[in-house]
Write a protein that holds these residues in place. Structure first.
Motif, PDB file in Angstrom:
ATOM      1  N   ASN A 158       0.751  -1.220   0.109  1.00 29.61           N
ATOM      2  CA  ASN A 158      -0.063   0.241  -0.043  1.00 29.61           C
ATOM      3  C   ASN A 158       0.725   1.220   0.046  1.00 29.61           C
ATOM      4  OD1 ASN A 158      -2.092   1.993   0.260  1.00 29.61           O
ATOM      5  ND2 ASN A 158      -2.533   1.531   2.358  1.00 29.61           N
ATOM      6  N   PRO A 159       1.383   1.767  -1.144  1.00 33.61           N
ATOM      7  CA  PRO A 159       2.228   2.837  -1.355  1.00 33.61           C
ATOM      8  C   PRO A 159       1.576   3.973  -0.803  1.00 33.61           C
ATOM      9  CG  PRO A 159       2.159   1.576  -3.270  1.00 33.61           C
ATOM     10  CD  PRO A 159       0.999   1.062  -2.476  1.00 33.61           C
ATOM     11  N   ASP A 160       0.196   4.337  -0.744  1.00 32.84           N
ATOM     12  CA  ASP A 160      -0.542   5.245  -0.188  1.00 32.84           C
ATOM     13  C   ASP A 160      -0.230   5.534   1.249  1.00 32.84           C
ATOM     14  OD1 ASP A 160      -1.523   5.708  -2.817  1.00 32.84           O
ATOM     15  OD2 ASP A 160      -3.529   4.559  -2.328  1.00 32.84           O
ATOM     16  N   LEU A 161       0.298   4.827   2.003  1.00 32.96           N
ATOM     17  CA  LEU A 161       0.528   5.000   3.495  1.00 32.96           C
ATOM     18  C   LEU A 161       1.637   6.020   3.462  1.00 32.96           C
ATOM     19  CD1 LEU A 161       1.017   1.387   4.845  1.00 32.96           C
ATOM     20  CD2 LEU A 161      -0.824   3.004   5.280  1.00 32.96           C
ATOM     21  N   ILE A 162       2.439   6.653   2.394  1.00 30.03           N
ATOM     22  CA  ILE A 162       3.298   7.810   2.811  1.00 30.03           C
ATOM     23  C   ILE A 162       2.682   8.913   3.262  1.00 30.03           C
ATOM     24  CG2 ILE A 162       2.973   8.551   0.603  1.00 30.03           C
ATOM     25  CD1 ILE A 162       6.507   8.127   2.437  1.00 30.03           C
ATOM     26  N   GLY A 163       2.909   9.512   4.311  1.00 35.30           N
ATOM     27  CA  GLY A 163       2.504  10.673   4.938  1.00 35.30           C
ATOM     28  C   GLY A 163       1.102  10.294   5.613  1.00 35.30           C
ATOM     29  N   GLN A 164       0.895   9.000   5.981  1.00 34.21           N
ATOM     30  CA  GLN A 164      -0.123   8.644   6.898  1.00 34.21           C
ATOM     31  C   GLN A 164       0.330   7.800   7.928  1.00 34.21           C
ATOM     32  OE1 GLN A 164      -3.201   6.652   4.359  1.00 34.21           O
ATOM     33  NE2 GLN A 164      -3.266   8.390   2.934  1.00 34.21           N
ATOM     34  N   THR A 165      -0.626   7.546   8.972  1.00 35.19           N
ATOM     35  CA  THR A 165      -0.352   6.743  10.155  1.00 35.19           C
ATOM     36  C   THR A 165      -1.057   5.659  10.212  1.00 35.19           C
ATOM     37  OG1 THR A 165       0.155   8.804  11.244  1.00 35.19           O
ATOM     38  CG2 THR A 165      -0.287   6.724  12.629  1.00 35.19           C
ATOM     39  N   ALA A 166      -0.658   4.387  10.315  1.00 39.97           N
ATOM     40  CA  ALA A 166      -1.031   3.165  10.385  1.00 39.97           C
ATOM     41  C   ALA A 166      -0.657   2.262  11.701  1.00 39.97           C
ATOM     42  CB  ALA A 166      -0.772   2.306   9.070  1.00 39.97           C
ATOM     43  N   PHE A 167      -1.599   1.695  12.334  1.00 38.49           N
ATOM     44  CA  PHE A 167      -1.314   0.792  13.413  1.00 38.49           C
ATOM     45  C   PHE A 167      -0.784  -0.659  12.965  1.00 38.49           C
ATOM     46  CE2 PHE A 167      -3.724   4.085  15.618  1.00 38.49           C
ATOM     47  CZ  PHE A 167      -3.235   3.944  17.030  1.00 38.49           C
ATOM     48  N   MET A 168       0.230  -0.916  13.400  1.00 38.57           N
ATOM     49  CA  MET A 168       0.906  -2.161  13.131  1.00 38.57           C
ATOM     50  C   MET A 168       1.465  -2.882  14.223  1.00 38.57           C
ATOM     51  SD  MET A 168       3.537  -1.199   9.849  1.00 38.57           S
ATOM     52  CE  MET A 168       3.325  -2.943   9.330  1.00 38.57           C
ATOM     53  N   ASP A 169       1.218  -4.419  14.199  1.00 43.44           N
ATOM     54  CA  ASP A 169       1.924  -5.209  15.275  1.00 43.44           C
ATOM     55  C   ASP A 169       3.277  -5.577  14.548  1.00 43.44           C
ATOM     56  OD1 ASP A 169      -0.416  -4.965  16.673  1.00 43.44           O
ATOM     57  OD2 ASP A 169      -1.267  -6.820  15.478  1.00 43.44           O
ATOM     58  N   LEU A 170       4.205  -5.158  15.321  1.00 43.78           N
ATOM     59  CA  LEU A 170       5.630  -5.772  14.895  1.00 43.78           C
ATOM     60  C   LEU A 170       6.272  -6.716  16.165  1.00 43.78           C
ATOM     61  CD1 LEU A 170       6.975  -2.221  13.925  1.00 43.78           C
ATOM     62  CD2 LEU A 170       6.267  -4.253  12.345  1.00 43.78           C
ATOM     63  N   LEU A 171       6.936  -7.511  15.943  1.00 43.65           N
ATOM     64  CA  LEU A 171       7.602  -8.492  16.760  1.00 43.65           C
ATOM     65  C   LEU A 171       8.758  -7.873  17.734  1.00 43.65           C
ATOM     66  CD1 LEU A 171       7.684 -12.061  14.769  1.00 43.65           C
ATOM     67  CD2 LEU A 171       6.149 -11.324  16.597  1.00 43.65           C
ATOM     68  N   THR A 172       8.703  -8.352  18.949  1.00 48.83           N
ATOM     69  CA  THR A 172       9.914  -7.946  19.690  1.00 48.83           C
ATOM     70  C   THR A 172      10.923  -8.946  19.452  1.00 48.83           C
ATOM     71  OG1 THR A 172       9.219  -9.013  21.425  1.00 48.83           O
ATOM     72  CG2 THR A 172       8.465  -6.908  21.340  1.00 48.83           C
ATOM     73  N   ASP A 173      12.272  -8.260  19.642  1.00 47.94           N
ATOM     74  CA  ASP A 173      13.226  -9.314  19.700  1.00 47.94           C
ATOM     75  C   ASP A 173      13.136 -10.563  20.678  1.00 47.94           C
ATOM     76  OD1 ASP A 173      16.012  -9.576  18.764  1.00 47.94           O
ATOM     77  OD2 ASP A 173      16.297  -9.921  20.798  1.00 47.94           O
ATOM     78  N   ALA A 174      13.871 -11.562  20.131  1.00 44.74           N
ATOM     79  CA  ALA A 174      13.812 -12.877  21.135  1.00 44.74           C
ATOM     80  C   ALA A 174      13.966 -12.775  22.608  1.00 44.74           C
ATOM     81  CB  ALA A 174      14.593 -13.950  20.458  1.00 44.74           C
ATOM     82  N   ASN A 175      15.079 -11.803  22.592  1.00 42.18           N
ATOM     83  CA  ASN A 175      15.624 -11.774  24.085  1.00 42.18           C
ATOM     84  C   ASN A 175      14.750 -10.790  24.999  1.00 42.18           C
ATOM     85  OD1 ASN A 175      18.217 -12.987  23.980  1.00 42.18           O
ATOM     86  ND2 ASN A 175      18.960 -11.598  22.659  1.00 42.18           N
ATOM     87  N   VAL A 176      13.948  -9.876  24.148  1.00 40.56           N
ATOM     88  CA  VAL A 176      13.002  -9.146  24.813  1.00 40.56           C
ATOM     89  C   VAL A 176      11.790  -9.743  25.194  1.00 40.56           C
ATOM     90  CG1 VAL A 176      11.710  -7.117  24.590  1.00 40.56           C
ATOM     91  CG2 VAL A 176      13.891  -6.819  23.635  1.00 40.56           C
ATOM     92  N   ASP A 177      11.306 -10.793  24.290  1.00 42.53           N
ATOM     93  CA  ASP A 177      10.353 -11.458  24.537  1.00 42.53           C
ATOM     94  C   ASP A 177      10.397 -12.595  25.727  1.00 42.53           C
ATOM     95  OD1 ASP A 177       7.586 -12.866  23.264  1.00 42.53           O
ATOM     96  OD2 ASP A 177       9.011 -14.749  23.914  1.00 42.53           O
TER      97      ASP A 177
END
Length: 463
Positions: A158-177
């Motif tokens: 979705n290149p239209d995301l440029i200049g916009q805000t989107a909620f995303m789920d990003l994995l933490t590092d294994a050590n942080v988990d």
């Protein structure tokens, strides 16, 4: 006089009879006591066996199920055009051919790789806590290495995301988990911890504020193994490899094994040669599985030149290992069919082939199917033969054919168990075992279903 003379004899006879009856009663009580003890021993053995099985499966579920949920950073990501400095996604012009358009599109995707996606992650966390300085190093340690890749893939879709805000789920590092899951002692000194103090404090703050949550790990079942990003490592490649191996075993081992058993049991003459073959088949069933791995490496890889780490080679090796089991169980199922069935079929004029395939084999089909599934379940869990043919190689893609390099679930469990990050991969290893057990139990359930269906069809046809 006569009565007085007979009384001693009669009393002695009664006394002997009472002693005999007493001995018989005592012996009967002992036998009954032994029977009761034997039944109790059997019950205790069953209870002990079931308790151990429940303990084993319970420990696996206790460790594996929590590992299927991972720490995820749920944050609003602002795709800042000052950081992602790239033009809009190219579109195909009317006068442009497909080849030229694909070249321009590929060049645009390559330039996306060079963008500062890590800086975008740092800005995202900084926007959450504007009054606190967040270092780029701490953010890099907070997220797994695949987080930047996930941002890039989301922008490509979705290149239209440029200049916009989107909620995303990003994995933490294994050590942080590991830290957030409590799988490490928090009272250890900073020198003994796997992440720095600032990263631990940042992770705890994000978790307390609700930005880090535990969510079901889809990546565990949708990704392949990964060395650069352990948190995103998955089982999809190993699962597909095991499926290809099972397909090869079904195609090779089952028809050959069932046909061999039918010939040996129903058509082969009884002489020294068939006796020798039967003895060798029984001996092959007791050969250690690693010997079949050595045979496969010598014959299929070194001599025939088949590809290393391919499911085709693994399937052929496991087919050789499963053949004795299929043959022995199929012969046992054929022997269990009453001889009266054969005699009745011959009495109505059926040929030897018709006797076997129209009457004997349908009755033996449930037993044949059970033995086949047992052989497949055994092949699914084997590890030693696969290690010798190179299935323990690191493969970062999903195999599309049986000739592609791959690994298997059992080998993946072996590899993960030896990982340095034990606190993280111990739970994932248990999750992989759960998946492997699910496949095995699914195979057995499918065999029971087919066996019941065959029994119903046979009873229906007889009625």
């Amino acid at each position: 006089m006569n009565n007085s003379n007979q009384s001693p004899n009669s009393s002695a006879y009664v006394s002997a009879q009472e002693r005999l009856q007493s001995r018989l009663s005592k012996g009967l009580r002992k036998r009954h006591a032994r029977d009761r003890r034997f039944r109790w021993y059997g019950r205790i053995a069953i209870i002990a066996g079931l308790s151990l099985v429940i303990l084993l499966f319970g420990s696996i579920l206790y460790r594996g199920l929590p590992a299927m949920w991972q720490s995820v950073v749920h944050v609003p990501v602002y795709f800042d055009p000052e950081i992602i400095e790239i033009e809009a996604k190219p579109e195909q012009r009317i006068d442009e051919n497909t080849n030229d358009f694909n070249i321009r599109l590929l060049d645009w995707q390559k330039r996306l790789i060079t963008q500062n996606w890590q800086g975008l992650l740092t800005q995202t966390i900084q926007n959450i806590y504007p009054q606190q300085h967040i270092s780029a190093r701490d953010v890099r340690s907070l997220f797994t290495r695949s987080a930047a890749h996930d941002l890039r893939e989301a922008f490509i879709k979705n290149p239209d995301l440029i200049g916009q805000t989107a909620f995303m789920d990003l994995l933490t590092d294994a050590n942080v988990d590991v830290w957030l899951s409590g799988n490490i002692n928090r009272t250890l000194s900073d020198r003994d911890q796997q992440v720095s103090k600032s990263v631990r404090e940042l992770a705890d703050r994000l978790s307390h504020d609700g930005h880090i949550q535990k969510k079901f790990s889809h990546s565990l079942f949708s990704n392949t193994d990964s060395r650069s990003s352990p948190a995103s490592a998955g089982l999809l490649g190993a699962l597909m490899g095991s499926i290809f191996i099972l397909i090869i075993v079904v195609i090779v081992s089952v028809p050959i094994g069932v046909a061999s058993a039918i010939y040996l049991e129903e058509f082969a003459p009884k002489n020294r040669w068939t006796d020798l073959i039967e003895v060798n088949i029984n001996n092959l069933a007791a050969v250690p599985s690693i010997v079949f791995g050595l045979l496969g490496a010598a014959v299929f890889i070194n001599w025939m030149g088949m590809p290393l780490s391919a499911p085709l080679v693994a399937g052929l090796v496991l087919s050789l290992m499963s053949l004795p089991t299929v043959i022995i169980t199929t012969r046992a199922a054929l022997q269990a069919v009453p001889s009266s069935v054969r005699q009745a079929a011959q009495g109505i004029g059926a040929s030897p082939m018709q006797v076997v395939f129209h009457h004997v084999l349908p009755l033996a089909a449930p037993g044949v199917l059970t033995g086949t599934v047992l052989a497949l379940a055994q092949a699914l869990g084997e590890t030693a033969p696969l290690l010798l043919i190179g299935m323990n190689a690191f493969v970062a893609h999903v195999p599309s054919t049986p000739l592609d390099q791959s690994t298997a679930l059992s080998v993946q469990i072996f590899l993960w168990q030896g990982q340095e990050l034990r606190n993280f991969f111990e739970g994932r290893t248990a999750s992989a075992i759960i998946l492997l057990m699910t496949l095995v139990l699914g195979l057995k359930a499918f065999a029971i279903f087919l066996r019941n269906q065959l029994n119903k069809q046979w009873k229906g046809s007889n009625q």
